[in-house]
Design a protein around this motif. Structure first.
Motif, mmCIF file in Angstrom:
data_model
loop_
_atom_site.group_PDB
_atom_site.id
_atom_site.type_symbol
_atom_site.label_atom_id
_atom_site.label_comp_id
_atom_site.label_asym_id
_atom_site.label_seq_id
_atom_site.Cartn_x
_atom_site.Cartn_y
_atom_site.Cartn_z
ATOM 1 N N PRO A 189 0.928 -1.401 0.064
ATOM 2 C CA PRO A 189 0.226 0.229 0.023
ATOM 3 C C PRO A 189 1.272 1.160 -0.116
ATOM 4 O O PRO A 189 0.897 2.139 -0.714
ATOM 5 C CB PRO A 189 -0.874 -0.243 1.451
ATOM 6 N N ARG A 190 1.993 1.448 0.511
ATOM 7 C CA ARG A 190 3.076 2.445 0.607
ATOM 8 C C ARG A 190 3.838 1.971 0.721
ATOM 9 O O ARG A 190 4.555 0.835 0.657
ATOM 10 C CB ARG A 190 2.442 2.904 1.340
ATOM 11 N N VAL A 191 5.214 2.332 0.133
ATOM 12 C CA VAL A 191 6.083 2.272 -0.108
ATOM 13 C C VAL A 191 6.759 3.563 0.899
ATOM 14 O O VAL A 191 6.577 4.647 1.175
ATOM 15 C CB VAL A 191 6.919 2.587 -1.209
ATOM 16 N N GLU A 192 8.234 3.478 1.456
ATOM 17 C CA GLU A 192 9.131 4.125 2.670
ATOM 18 C C GLU A 192 9.126 6.070 1.865
ATOM 19 O O GLU A 192 9.250 6.777 3.007
ATOM 20 C CB GLU A 192 10.178 4.067 2.527
ATOM 21 N N LEU A 193 9.163 5.778 0.205
ATOM 22 C CA LEU A 193 9.687 8.203 -0.346
ATOM 23 C C LEU A 193 8.305 8.132 -0.219
ATOM 24 O O LEU A 193 8.142 9.214 -0.758
ATOM 25 C CB LEU A 193 10.303 6.655 -1.578
ATOM 26 N N GLN A 194 7.092 7.164 0.285
ATOM 27 C CA GLN A 194 6.043 8.386 0.088
ATOM 28 C C GLN A 194 6.031 8.783 1.756
ATOM 29 O O GLN A 194 4.954 9.429 1.634
ATOM 30 C CB GLN A 194 4.911 7.082 -0.325
ATOM 31 N N MET A 195 6.569 8.999 1.616
ATOM 32 C CA MET A 195 6.813 9.210 3.720
ATOM 33 C C MET A 195 7.835 10.742 3.548
ATOM 34 O O MET A 195 8.355 10.466 2.280
ATOM 35 C CB MET A 195 7.380 8.505 4.613
ATOM 36 N N ALA A 196 6.934 11.756 3.709
ATOM 37 C CA ALA A 196 7.536 12.997 3.210
ATOM 38 C C ALA A 196 9.436 13.187 3.418
ATOM 39 O O ALA A 196 10.609 13.871 2.644
ATOM 40 C CB ALA A 196 6.329 14.910 3.822
ATOM 41 N N ALA A 197 9.267 12.946 4.825
ATOM 42 C CA ALA A 197 11.306 13.373 5.825
ATOM 43 C C ALA A 197 11.504 12.016 4.807
ATOM 44 O O ALA A 197 12.919 12.856 4.428
ATOM 45 C CB ALA A 197 10.944 13.344 6.978
ATOM 46 N N HIS A 198 11.554 11.035 4.242
ATOM 47 C CA HIS A 198 11.972 9.790 3.917
ATOM 48 C C HIS A 198 12.583 9.665 2.714
ATOM 49 O O HIS A 198 13.675 9.271 1.916
ATOM 50 C CB HIS A 198 11.034 9.188 4.166
ATOM 51 N N ALA A 199 11.077 10.679 1.728
ATOM 52 C CA ALA A 199 11.544 10.836 0.406
ATOM 53 C C ALA A 199 12.991 12.251 0.647
ATOM 54 O O ALA A 199 13.672 11.784 -0.197
ATOM 55 C CB ALA A 199 10.728 11.981 0.144
ATOM 56 N N GLU A 200 12.800 13.149 1.649
ATOM 57 C CA GLU A 200 13.698 14.034 1.667
ATOM 58 C C GLU A 200 15.046 13.509 2.127
ATOM 59 O O GLU A 200 16.072 13.730 1.346
ATOM 60 C CB GLU A 200 13.499 15.620 2.936
ATOM 61 N N LEU A 201 15.697 12.546 2.638
ATOM 62 C CA LEU A 201 16.511 11.854 3.480
ATOM 63 C C LEU A 201 17.235 11.730 1.943
ATOM 64 O O LEU A 201 17.941 10.963 1.962
ATOM 65 C CB LEU A 201 15.817 10.815 4.090
ATOM 66 N N ALA A 202 16.680 10.716 1.191
ATOM 67 C CA ALA A 202 16.863 9.467 -0.149
ATOM 68 C C ALA A 202 17.502 11.327 -0.536
ATOM 69 O O ALA A 202 18.503 10.299 -0.961
ATOM 70 C CB ALA A 202 15.687 9.008 -1.113
ATOM 71 N N VAL A 203 17.312 12.010 -0.770
ATOM 72 C CA VAL A 203 17.932 12.870 -2.238
ATOM 73 C C VAL A 203 18.554 13.523 -1.286
ATOM 74 O O VAL A 203 18.794 15.139 -1.863
ATOM 75 C CB VAL A 203 16.886 13.230 -3.002
ATOM 76 N N TYR A 204 19.682 13.646 -0.096
ATOM 77 C CA TYR A 204 19.514 14.551 1.082
ATOM 78 C C TYR A 204 21.147 15.195 0.406
ATOM 79 O O TYR A 204 21.419 14.789 0.426
ATOM 80 C CB TYR A 204 19.704 13.761 2.181
ATOM 81 N N ALA A 205 21.122 16.849 -0.058
ATOM 82 C CA ALA A 205 21.974 16.818 -0.654
ATOM 83 C C ALA A 205 23.429 16.685 -0.535
ATOM 84 O O ALA A 205 24.516 16.089 -1.218
ATOM 85 C CB ALA A 205 21.439 18.042 -1.280
ATOM 86 N N PRO A 206 23.509 17.117 1.210
ATOM 87 C CA PRO A 206 24.872 16.998 1.448
ATOM 88 C C PRO A 206 25.427 15.068 1.103
ATOM 89 O O PRO A 206 26.764 14.964 1.083
ATOM 90 C CB PRO A 206 24.953 17.284 2.814
ATOM 91 N N LEU A 207 24.506 14.733 0.977
ATOM 92 C CA LEU A 207 24.903 13.310 1.549
ATOM 93 C C LEU A 207 25.146 12.641 -0.312
ATOM 94 O O LEU A 207 26.738 12.444 -0.155
ATOM 95 C CB LEU A 207 23.464 12.088 1.299
ATOM 96 N N LEU A 208 24.287 12.723 -1.437
ATOM 97 C CA LEU A 208 24.627 13.007 -2.409
ATOM 98 C C LEU A 208 25.682 13.651 -2.628
ATOM 99 O O LEU A 208 26.432 12.682 -3.678
ATOM 100 C CB LEU A 208 22.982 13.291 -3.836
ATOM 101 N N GLU A 209 26.227 15.046 -2.631
ATOM 102 C CA GLU A 209 27.925 15.247 -2.673
ATOM 103 C C GLU A 209 28.695 14.220 -2.136
ATOM 104 O O GLU A 209 29.470 14.327 -3.491
ATOM 105 C CB GLU A 209 27.386 16.737 -2.180
ATOM 106 N N ILE A 210 28.631 14.017 -1.456
ATOM 107 C CA ILE A 210 29.488 12.653 -0.738
ATOM 108 C C ILE A 210 29.873 11.954 -1.552
ATOM 109 O O ILE A 210 30.872 11.404 -2.772
ATOM 110 C CB ILE A 210 29.268 12.474 0.993
ATOM 111 N N LEU A 211 29.030 11.042 -1.891
ATOM 112 C CA LEU A 211 28.501 9.959 -2.941
ATOM 113 C C LEU A 211 28.946 10.638 -4.319
ATOM 114 O O LEU A 211 29.890 9.196 -4.998
ATOM 115 C CB LEU A 211 26.993 9.828 -2.990
ATOM 116 N N GLN A 212 28.890 11.601 -4.086
ATOM 117 C CA GLN A 212 29.343 11.973 -6.256
ATOM 118 C C GLN A 212 30.907 11.915 -5.946
ATOM 119 O O GLN A 212 31.716 11.387 -7.268
ATOM 120 C CB GLN A 212 28.853 12.345 -6.045
#
Ligand SMILES: [Fe+2]
Length: 267
Positions: A63-86
């Motif tokens: 019925p739902r996946v984690e990314l449909q929760m607002a803060a979880h979605a924000e965490l998945a694309v949290y810019a400071p994390l993605l900047e380290i990953l790149q």
């Protein structure tokens, strides 16, 4: 400035060690919104439904996946994390989201034997890095269920459960991580052997909140872990914040067809 330099140095050490600890990495305002989402996810049974859906056909979704929760979605694309990953020492500029799991474990929760989580069936190389970002929302305290890692072990080509016979026992050269402030993140190369020790906190101690989010360098198709992986990516593609800067982050084209665990070749 010295904090930056220190982070740069630790990022550069990632290929050798296979892990990177980021104490207090997440802002309190994000953690404050994530914790009640995890509570709802666990307490309403949505988490269990998302696990049960792994035995359903590919066209079914929970019925739902984690990314449909607002803060979880924000965490998945949290810019400071993605900047380290790149950074080239981690995933480099082109990478794709693999999955995100959210959980709350009670005080006294069981451990998990030594294992790694690199998705490749059978395991044959480490040509492309995959990472797991472990977000300890409430931090970690001794006795809460510590994480132990074997630095450098991601260079071995080994099946995920090759060390499981050791249980959660202490190993020579291991590093145990058991004391982190609220909102800390540990990035693991997914092939790094690690274990979760059993929590031995007293009754009434704090539960252990952890969200793990996984990302892979693009370049070869990655095996999905859930039959409804396409539905998860589709939710990701609706996230406005990611679309402009990370157009490939939720693209299906970086994945191989789903093969259920039962149908994978045994090795
Ligand atoms: Fe793991």
């Amino acid at each position: 400035m010295s904090g930056c330099t220190d982070l740069n140095m630790r990022v550069k050490n990632f290929p050798e060690l296979g892990f990177l600890i980021l104490p207090g990495f997440l802002p309190a305002s994000l953690v404050d919104r994530l914790v009640p989402e995890v509570d709802r996810w666990v307490d309403t049974g949505l988490r269990q439904l998302s696990i049960d859906a792994c035995s359903l056909p590919e066209d079914a979704a929970p019925p739902r996946v984690e990314l449909q929760m607002a803060a979880h979605a924000e965490l998945a694309v949290y810019a400071p994390l993605l900047e380290i990953l790149q950074d080239e020492s981690l995933l480099g500029p082109s990478f794709v989201f693999h999955h995100l799991h959210s959980d709350r474990r009670p005080p006294g929760g069981a451990g998990k034997s030594w294992h790694h989580d690199y998705e490749q069936h059978p395991q044959r190389d480490r040509a492309l890095p995959m990472v797991h970002a472990l977000h300890y929302l409430g931090g970690l305290r001794p006795g809460m269920g510590s994480l132990a890692v074997l630095p450098g072990s991601h260079h071995q080509i080994a099946e995920k459960d090759e060390m499981s016979v050791l249980g959660t026992a202490q190993q020579p050269g291991e590093e145990e991580i058991d004391d982190l402030p609220r909102g800390s993140t540990v990035i693991l190369h997914s092939a790094l052997f690690h274990t979760r020790r059993a929590a031995r906190g007293p009754a009434g101690a704090a539960p252990r909140y952890m969200v793990d989010a996984s990302y892979c360098r693009t370049g070869a198709p990655w095996p999905p872990v859930k039959p409804y992986w396409r539905a998860v990516l589709a939710v990701g593609r609706t996230l406005e914040s990611a679309r402009a800067q990370w157009p490939e982050l939720f693209s299906e084209r970086h994945f191989s067809p789903y093969v259920s665990h039962a149908r994978r070749p045994s090795v």
